[in-house]
Every structure is written in structure tokens, then in C-alpha cells.
Enzyme design. Sequence first.
Site, PDB file in Angstrom:
ATOM      1  N   TYR A  24      20.681   0.997   9.199  1.00 57.40           N
ATOM      2  CA  TYR A  24      20.273   0.702   7.907  1.00 57.40           C
ATOM      3  C   TYR A  24      20.324   1.042   6.458  1.00 57.40           C
ATOM      4  CZ  TYR A  24      15.518   2.209   9.450  1.00 57.40           C
ATOM      5  OH  TYR A  24      14.736   3.474   9.604  1.00 57.40           O
ATOM      6  N   CYS A 278       6.423   3.922  -8.002  1.00 58.02           N
ATOM      7  CA  CYS A 278       7.440   3.368  -9.389  1.00 58.02           C
ATOM      8  C   CYS A 278       7.494   1.632  -9.138  1.00 58.02           C
ATOM      9  CB  CYS A 278       8.809   3.759  -9.278  1.00 58.02           C
ATOM     10  SG  CYS A 278       9.409   3.912  -7.964  1.00 58.02           S
ATOM     11  N   ASP A 300      17.156   6.685  -7.338  1.00 56.26           N
ATOM     12  CA  ASP A 300      17.850   6.816  -5.811  1.00 56.26           C
ATOM     13  C   ASP A 300      18.303   5.733  -4.944  1.00 56.26           C
ATOM     14  OD1 ASP A 300      18.271   8.325  -3.648  1.00 56.26           O
ATOM     15  OD2 ASP A 300      16.249   7.849  -3.069  1.00 56.26           O
ATOM     16  N   CYS A 350       1.742  -6.104  -8.376  1.00 59.46           N
ATOM     17  CA  CYS A 350       2.676  -6.111  -8.118  1.00 59.46           C
ATOM     18  C   CYS A 350       4.211  -6.078  -8.572  1.00 59.46           C
ATOM     19  CB  CYS A 350       3.176  -7.923  -7.785  1.00 59.46           C
ATOM     20  SG  CYS A 350       5.411  -8.039  -6.934  1.00 59.46           S
TER      21      CYS A 350
END
Length: 410
Positions: A24, A278, A300, A350
Amino acid sequence: MPRMLPFSVVSKPTGAACNLDCSYCFFLSKEALWGRDQAMDDATLERYVQNYLDAQPDGPVSFVWQGGEPTLRGVDFFRRAIALGEQLRRPRQQVSHALQTNGTLLDDAWGELLAEHQVLVGLSVDGPAHLHDHHRVNKAGRGTHEQVMRGWQVLQRHGVETNVLCTVNSANAAHPLEVYRFFRDQMQARFLQFIPIVERVAPGEQDAAEAGWRDADGDWVLYRQDGDQVTSRSVPPAAWGEFLCSVFDEWVARDVGTVFVQHFDVMLAARFGQYSLCVHAPECGNALALEHNGDVYACDHYVEPGYKLGNVHTDAFADMLASPDQVEFGRSKRTALPGQCQRCPVRWVCHGGCPKDRFATTADGEPGLNHLCEGYYRFFTHATPAIVTMEQLYRQGRAPAEIMTLNREA
């Protein structure tokens, strides 16, 4: 010069190169950008360290090393990196280092170095062997759990500060308590992170995606944040929510204050207006990625054409952070929220999740909904009453762990 902004950098001294072949792993395909030679040289290392320190304020400064697999670069490289941090820092800066690794290459030489310099090490483990080995395999396709546990023993033997990073994927999503109890009881890990696997697939890339982002000839197909489908390895949204709920119920009943789970800590901190992750902050854009050749990217997860900000050899971090593209990249996390998210009762924690996963549509057809929305809503709604109780305990000067006693007395 632009004002100094708080930011972090995930630096990749071996680029996407890794000794494993986890099925993955979206980042292995980044080799398509550079080829196989992905080793950071001394000139780039020194320029990065100086550039990063110049852009950071006085006080604590942390260097984060990741990959690929950063330990491929060797002990001497990190000994040099640590020495440069001490040599180039300003008098009022205190430099620390963190390393994310698959653990398979760790030995006593690594243990001594990491312990001596108090390096925080994150170890990637997906649970017990039969779950971990489903996706986390070596180049021969064999499971790596045994080697990872040997690395964990090295870290424990040398007293290295550690946390465990577990991806939640198609293999382990249905086994939350088995995974959590393995970490808590067998590994005796005390700091845990759970990261959902979401691999986006664009039209026409289904075959390459399921083959681990390789084409019919075995060449890399560059993974991009594109498409509205996902691979079979990805965690289903509902399963992600149930995984977190099950772990939370076990944790809140017996482990508050002794085991620290990132999502739960993030949720409690959000009650005080603090956003340490983040993914669930109102805005992003202050977590950059540095490649082995000095190239700097917006994030990233966005190491791909269109998101390169510059290079440490020619550009200052402060300038890259303040560039219009990067400012908009971070701000759009808030401004692009669909109406359903803006009205959501758990928006306070959220904030729409990571932009990379916002490729679903709302019930009324508005784009920009997080693919994992169902899971996040389920978990945050489920955990809110307990988190609010813990908040109230803290505001009263009491330990949040008292919730366990309150639950038993109820």
C-alpha cells in the site's frame, strides 16, 4: 524577508528508496521522479540543516527524518546530521531529532546512537504477524514482522523513546482490539498513531494501482492525488470509524493516562483550541516535505509535479512558506469546505480531514467531501461525550484519567 512562520519538514535522506515493498506504500512510486539514485549528499544535508535552522525561532527545533527508509543512509550519515545541528544552531536553539523507520535494519550501533542523542523513533507496525505481514513485505514478498520485532527489541534494550505508527488497511481494519491489545500488552507500547490507508485511483490506472503502482512491464506509475476510486488495500470509511470506536472504548475504560493514542489526544486538545495534527487542523500548509536532492514540496502527500516550492540550495524556507501557492494550499483546507462540513456538529475536531482525501461528494452533490467522512463522523460523534467529560475534569484541575473511575461508578 517574510515573517518567521511555525512549520515543520519531513526530510527524506533516501528519497523513496526502501528495503521493503509494502503493497500500500504510495511513496515507493516516487522513484519515477528521480530514478534509483536517491541518496542525500553531504552538501545538501548541510544546506538543509542551515536553511532550516535559519528559518526557525529560538527555542526547540526538531528535525524529522523519514523515507522511504531513512536508515538505509547509514549510522554515519545521521551522526553527521546530528553534529551539524549542534554546530549550526544558534545559541538559544535546542535541536532534537525524530526518525520514522520500518525497524528492520536496526542493530546495536543504531540503538547506541539513537539513545545517546535522545532521538524519538517511530516504528511502523500493523499489528500481530498475521495482520502485519499481509501488506508489509520485503522485496521477495515475505512478511517482515519478525524483523520489525527484532528492531523494537533493539530500541527497548537501549532505552530509546518510541512510538508505534500503525496503518489501518484492508487487512487489519476488522481487528481493532486485537491490534490495540498487541501493541499495549505484547509490545508494551505507550504511544500509538493510527493512520488510514486511502490510495486514490484515477481512471485507467486500476490495474497499475492494484499491482502496487507498477505497469505491465514492472515500471513505476507515479502515484498522484487524483481520481475518485480507491484500491482494494484502502480502509473502507465505515470500517475506519468502527476501528477507532472500538479502540477508544477499550482505552477510555482502562488506559487513559497510561496509553496515548494520537487521535484521542488530538480530540481532547481541540476542546482547548489546540491543533497538533495537520489532518484535523482548520488550515494546513506548514508541514513541508524535503527530498534527497533538496527539492521542497507543499506536503509529504503532494510530492508530485505542480506542488514543488523550490530547493534548499537556492530558496529560503521562509520564502517558500510565504509563496502565494503555498499560502493558498494551506488556506484552501478551510475555504474549500463544502456546506455539509461547515454545518457539521463535529467540525470543531474534524475540519474536513486531510485535503488529499477530499474526493467524495456530499448528499446534495457538492464536491470536496472527505472520502472517510462516514468513519470520522461515526468516531467523533461516539467519542465526544467522554472527551467533553475529560475536558471538564481538566478544567477543574483534575486528571482526565478520573473518567475511568466515573465510568465504573456510573
